[in-house]
Design an enzyme around this catalytic site. Structure first.
Site, PDB file in Angstrom:
ATOM      1  N   HIS A  96      -7.905  -3.457  -6.626  1.00 54.88           N
ATOM      2  CA  HIS A  96      -7.668  -3.486  -5.149  1.00 54.88           C
ATOM      3  C   HIS A  96      -9.044  -2.857  -4.354  1.00 54.88           C
ATOM      4  CE1 HIS A  96      -6.705  -3.206  -0.894  1.00 54.88           C
ATOM      5  NE2 HIS A  96      -6.071  -4.119  -0.891  1.00 54.88           N
ATOM      6  N   LYS A 127       0.719  -1.087  -0.039  1.00 56.57           N
ATOM      7  CA  LYS A 127       0.017  -0.035   0.043  1.00 56.57           C
ATOM      8  C   LYS A 127       0.929   1.356   0.015  1.00 56.57           C
ATOM      9  CE  LYS A 127      -3.193  -2.442   2.622  1.00 56.57           C
ATOM     10  NZ  LYS A 127      -4.573  -2.549   3.056  1.00 56.57           N
ATOM     11  N   GLU A 147     -10.695 -10.876  -1.846  1.00 56.65           N
ATOM     12  CA  GLU A 147     -10.605 -10.095  -0.455  1.00 56.65           C
ATOM     13  C   GLU A 147     -12.004  -9.770   0.046  1.00 56.65           C
ATOM     14  OE1 GLU A 147      -5.840  -9.001  -0.300  1.00 56.65           O
ATOM     15  OE2 GLU A 147      -7.210  -7.276  -1.179  1.00 56.65           O
ATOM     16  N   SER A 149      -6.443  -9.602   6.513  1.00 53.21           N
ATOM     17  CA  SER A 149      -5.701  -9.747   7.713  1.00 53.21           C
ATOM     18  C   SER A 149      -5.270 -11.082   7.884  1.00 53.21           C
ATOM     19  CB  SER A 149      -7.006  -9.610   9.094  1.00 53.21           C
ATOM     20  OG  SER A 149      -7.355  -8.281   8.905  1.00 53.21           O
ATOM     21  N   GLU A 207      -9.318  -0.914  -2.047  1.00 50.02           N
ATOM     22  CA  GLU A 207      -9.050   0.426  -1.880  1.00 50.02           C
ATOM     23  C   GLU A 207      -9.230   1.375  -2.857  1.00 50.02           C
ATOM     24  OE1 GLU A 207      -5.545  -0.220   0.250  1.00 50.02           O
ATOM     25  OE2 GLU A 207      -6.708  -1.293   2.118  1.00 50.02           O
TER      26      GLU A 207
HETATM   27  C1  PEP Z   1      -4.774  -6.053   1.381  1.00 46.20           C
HETATM   28  O1  PEP Z   1      -4.314  -4.799   1.445  1.00 46.20           O
HETATM   29  O2  PEP Z   1      -4.602  -6.673   0.213  1.00 46.20           O
HETATM   30  C2  PEP Z   1      -4.826  -6.606   2.709  1.00 46.20           C
HETATM   31  C3  PEP Z   1      -5.235  -7.913   2.624  1.00 46.20           C
HETATM   32  O3  PEP Z   1      -4.666  -6.120   3.805  1.00 46.20           O
HETATM   33  P1  PEP Z   1      -4.363  -6.748   5.089  1.00 46.20           P
HETATM   34  O4  PEP Z   1      -3.821  -7.802   5.164  1.00 46.20           O
HETATM   35  O5  PEP Z   1      -3.894  -5.657   5.888  1.00 46.20           O
HETATM   36  O6  PEP Z   1      -5.756  -7.046   5.684  1.00 46.20           O
END
Ligand code: PEP
Length: 250
Positions: free
Chosen positions: A96, A12, A168, A214, A98
């Protein structure tokens, strides 16, 4: 059907070039000789330039976190596939959550980016996943089917050979909440089903679908033991070399 797992780091908007250099100094020693899985690190654009020489000749590939679909042009702030390839980037994260949430990324731009990446020879990691309200409303299947269908629109199985998908669930990203292996397996089965419809069963059987949300050293083994999970896309826990190495070695 055995699929080689992919452990991918999404840094990120973290790490200066110097911090990236330090990461590789420690991380490469920790994962030296590890060839059971594929390892990919996706730094920010500015840290790519130090990460590529740092990882050169190692078992770690370098990916970008985004790319534009046009080859070049008046697109202020954007980066093209040829710019990434020119410095040695091999992978790219597309769609993604975000980027969907904060930067207007849609199923259509994901599709354009996927086609551009495949055309250029970059290995795409396409992210899909439902938000909490969608899960609670029982819409997870519909969302995953729609996001996958539209991402794969007008992409041929031949062109898509290198495709990697990351499931995700948005409610699990950066929240400390993790999908259970069974929840991830169910979601992966839906995505694989859509891949079978779009590209054929043989393609779908070989498609690697990563879980992201996570993932930490403490839960990596349990998640990676689920046969539908072909690896992980890791955010927060990938920033520390020891922590990401522990995930890689689950
Ligand atoms: C990600 O940014 O793709 C992600 C899974 O973040 P995190 O592992 O911090 O949940």
């Amino acid at each position: 059907m055995s699929r080689k797992k992919v452990l991918a780091a999404n840094w990120k908007m973290y790490k200066t070039p110097d911090q990236a250099r330090h990461f590789f100094h420690d991380f490469l020693t920790l994962v030296h000789g590890h060839d059971r899985d594929e390892i990919v690190v996706c730094p920010n654009y500015l840290a790519l330039d130090v990460s590529i020489p740092a990882a050169k000749g190692s078992n770690v590939a370098i990916g970008a976190q985004n790319v534009h679909w046009e080859k070049e042009g008046a697109f202020t702030g954007e980066i093209s596939t040829s710019m990434l390839l020119a410095i040695g980037v091999t992978h790219v994260i597309i769609g993604h959550s975000e980027r969907r949430q904060y930067f207007g990324e849609t199923d259509d731009t994901v599709n354009l980016k996927l086609k551009a990446a495949l055309e250029a020879g970059l290995i795409p990691i396409v992210c899909v996943g439902e938000v909490l309200e969608e899960r609670e409303a029982g819409l997870t299947d519909d969302v995953l089917r729609r996001q996958s269908l539209r991402a794969f629109h007008k992409v041929s199985a031949k062109k898509a050979a290198s495709l990697i998908v990351a499931y995700e669930p948005v409610w699990a990203i950066g929240t400390g909440k993790t999908a259970t292996p069974q929840m991830a397996a169910d979601a992966h089965a839906i995505i694989r089903g859509q891949a079978a419809e779009s590209f054929g069963q043989e393609f779908a059987d070989q498609l690697r679908i990563l879980y992201g949300g996570s993932v930490k050293p403490e839960n990596a083994h349990t998640l990676m033991s689920e046969k539908e999970i072909d690896g992980a896309l890791v955010g927060g826990a990938s920033l520390d070399p020891k922590s990401f190495a522990a995930i890689v070695k689950y």
